[in-house]
Design an enzyme around this catalytic site. Structure first.
Site, PDB file in Angstrom:
ATOM      1  CG  HIS A 392      -1.782   1.191   1.398  1.00  0.00           C
ATOM      2  ND1 HIS A 392      -3.114   1.185   1.059  1.00  0.00           N
ATOM      3  CD2 HIS A 392      -1.523   2.441   1.867  1.00  0.00           C
ATOM      4  CE1 HIS A 392      -3.640   2.377   1.297  1.00  0.00           C
ATOM      5  NE2 HIS A 392      -2.691   3.157   1.792  1.00  0.00           N
ATOM      6  CD  GLU A 393       1.545   3.619   3.709  1.00  0.00           C
ATOM      7  OE1 GLU A 393       1.711   4.648   3.019  1.00  0.00           O
ATOM      8  OE2 GLU A 393       0.557   3.455   4.452  1.00  0.00           O
ATOM      9  CG  HIS A 399       0.552   8.664  -7.188  1.00  0.00           C
ATOM     10  ND1 HIS A 399      -0.689   8.885  -6.631  1.00  0.00           N
ATOM     11  CD2 HIS A 399       0.559   9.386  -8.343  1.00  0.00           C
ATOM     12  CE1 HIS A 399      -1.389   9.683  -7.411  1.00  0.00           C
ATOM     13  NE2 HIS A 399      -0.656  10.013  -8.451  1.00  0.00           N
TER      14      HIS A 399
END
Length: 603
Positions: A392-393, A399
């Site tokens: 997730h991180e 991004h």
């Protein structure tokens, strides 16, 4: 819960498991020099006031100067905050963090003239400036984001008057925060070790996930007994905040508070409306999941305090941090070799602060700034949940990496509307990978339920919040008083409609609105739902090798804030003004719900 007495001191954590903040500043002395450099820029910022509309040259100079200061300030702030986060007991870095925050406030105050001055430039004159100064072209979208609000900005004196009343306008939210975080005294409850401890919001979340049903019930009843004593006060604070939203929307010439809130990112109202409509149409799927939860737990009556209890126990698989890095790369392979190359960069260059130590900030996040690596803070435990956290991180970090390496500083961040999509897409890709590689029925059941529970807690629950939020704004706008009785009556019925007949109608849950801070954020929560649905759809396209899906996804990561978020997602293949992406997400939910039901039936 981790026993803090067994945690290492910060100095005892192996260096390779800590992040390397010398990549931002060589040492604290270098930070001090950068801090003083930004301080020295403050007079220059003041000198810009009143010059922006003089010519295209002065406008360009103003933009570049202000953004340049913020760029330097960002590194100063990031270093100080992350140093503080790694050990919140370290007074040296607490002081640095406080100084950085204070400096940020001074820069914000010194540049507060910028938006009003840009808005004061005549629309035709601004277009002339951009047309006649080639270097202004790259700031066209940036300026459009400001001037889009032109019809909703009042004369300068009126805006100044409203700005001066912000302390008054924030009183309701401030009162809620003080009351619920400081003044409320929670009762003692029994914890997992059989000890009587004072309940807190953090402990409440832990106890609701206990396998001991009596502990769950005790925590639930104690929490709502506490809030129930203050629900008339909390109705007043929430009503006051909603009145503020509606008042500010009205005086700024918006149709309503929803239009005002969505306009910040230029989100069409149909995105919000379609979400509520689609979720309501698919509530039978949630009812099936709740019914399955009741069956798995084997209870005669399923209560609200059973909704977060673990269904499948701890899975038979776990991962050390090193094993998780290997598994994460295997899972993320559908995103292509370039993506994996930069994942390697994050994993192998001390961008990640891995293990828990005394005083370290809890939880996990991806951080950093435009000129820093995309750092990650973890508090690692050897389990599958932490594998999901790492993925997730890393989605957030990738991004940030792609945005910062493909956009100028002015567009080097991304709006909240798209921020959670990258991280949740990674989670969905991991889920698909695990379902392809894990054959043990118990492991598959855990993975399926992990996904379904996340879907339930995000798309269904946050849309329930969004529906309630819209209703209370509409009621206030229509002149209806928002008393605790009125809100509890509506919320209780709304909760039952969402979760269905398999869930017992516990009277306390009607007061849940009283403890949700997001209702003070002004049409914020819907973005969790739209983001999760978009991520589910994007991950499905990437993992199934849909033509162009991988390239479109990477382009989304590169876009930053260079265009409106709706247009960013359209280019990624998800038109969030339509319902197809929502329908696709519900289709995947149903597919995985079917498999979990079959696994349970064959046990």
């Amino acid at each position: 819960m981790t026993d803090a007495s067994h945690l290492p001191n910060r100095n005892d954590v192996p260096e390779e498991l800590t992040w390397d903040l010398t990549k931002i500043f060589k040492d604290d002395a270098a930070w001090e020099a950068a801090f003083k450099d930004v301080q020295g820029e403050l007079p220059k910022l003041e000198q810009l006031k009143g010059t922006l509309g003089n010519s295209s040259t002065t406008l360009l100079h103003g933009i570049k100067t202000i953004l340049g200061v913020y760029r330097k300030l960002e590194s100063v702030y990031v270093y100080a905050s992350m140093k503080s986060d790694q050990d919140t007991n370290n007074s040296t870095y607490l002081a640095l963090d406080s100084r950085a925050s204070s400096l940020y406030a001074k820069v914000a105050a010194a540049t507060s003239f910028f938006d009003p001055e840009v808005l004061a430039i005549d629309e035709k004159q601004l277009a002339h400036f951009i047309a006649n100064e080639p270097d202004l072209a790259q700031y066209k979208h940036y300026l459009e984001q400001i001037t889009r609000q032109r019809a909703h900005v009042l004369p300068a004196e009126q805006e100044k008057l409203l700005a001066g009343a912000q302390d008054v306008f924030s009183a309701s939210q401030d009162t809620f925060n003080v009351l619920t975080n400081s003044d409320m005294e929670y009762p003692f409850v029994e914890n997992e070790d059989g000890e009587m401890v004072r309940l807190s919001n953090g402990l409440y979340s832990i106890l609701l996930e206990s396998t001991d049903r009596e502990l769950r019930q005790g925590a639930f009843e104690a929490m709502y007994q506490t809030y129930g004593q203050f629900k008339n006060t909390l109705a007043t604070t929430l009503s006051g905040e909603i009145k503020r939203h509606n008042f500010m929307a009205q005086v700024h010439h918006y149709q309503d508070a929803k239009e005002a809130a969505l306009s910040a990112n230029n989100i069409p109202h149909v995105v919000y409306d379609n979400l509520i409509k689609a979720v309501n149409e698919h509530l039978p799927l949630l009812h099936r999941y709740v019914k399955l939860r009741k069956k798995i737990l084997g209870v005669e009556k399923l209560h609200t305090w059973d909704m977060y209890a673990p269904l499948t126990g701890e899975p038979k698989i776990s991962y050390t941090y090193d094993e998780a890095r290997v598994e994460a790369k295997k899972a993320l392979a559908p995103l292509g070799p370039d993506y994996l190359e930069h994942v390697d960069e994050i994993f192998n260059n001390r961008y990640i602060d891995v293990v828990e130590n005394k005083g370290k900030r809890s939880g996990a996040y991806s951080g950093g700034g435009y000129d820093t690596p995309p750092y990650e803070l973890l508090n690692w435990q050897d389990n599958i949940n932490n594998l999901y956290t790492l993925v997730h991180e890393t989605g957030h970090s990738m991004h940030s990496w792609y945005t910062r390496h493909n956009q100028e500083y002015v567009y080097g961040a991304y709006p909240i509307f798209v921020a959670e999509i990258a991280s949740t897409t990674n989670e969905n890709i991991l889920t698909e990978y695990l379902l392809k590689t894990q054959t043990d029925p118990e492991v598959r059941a855990f993975i399926l339920n992990y996904y379904l529970d996340g879907f339930k807690g995000t798309i269904f629950r946050q849309t329930q919040f969004a529906e309630f939020e819209q209703w209370i704004h509409e009621q206030d706008a229509a002149g209806q008083p928002l008393t605790s009785e009125v809100m509890s009556d509506f919320y209780g019925k709304l909760n039952q409609r969402y979760y269905g007949e398999a869930l017992t109608k516990d009277p306390q849950i009607a007061d849940e609105w009283a403890r949700i801070p997001h209702f003070y954020y002004n049409y914020y929560v819907y973005q969790y739902s739209t983001g999760f649905a978009a991520a589910t759809t994007l991950a499905d396209g990437v993992t199934k090798g849909k033509e162009g899906a991988q390239e479109a996804y990477i382009n989304y990561l590169k876009s930053g804030s260079s265009m409106d978020p709706i247009d960013t997602m359209k280019q990624a293949g998800v038109d969030m003004t339509e319902t197809a992406y929502l329908d696709q997400a519900f289709s995947i939910f149903e597919e995985r719900l079917n498999e979990l039901e079959q696994l349970i039936d064959h046990k």
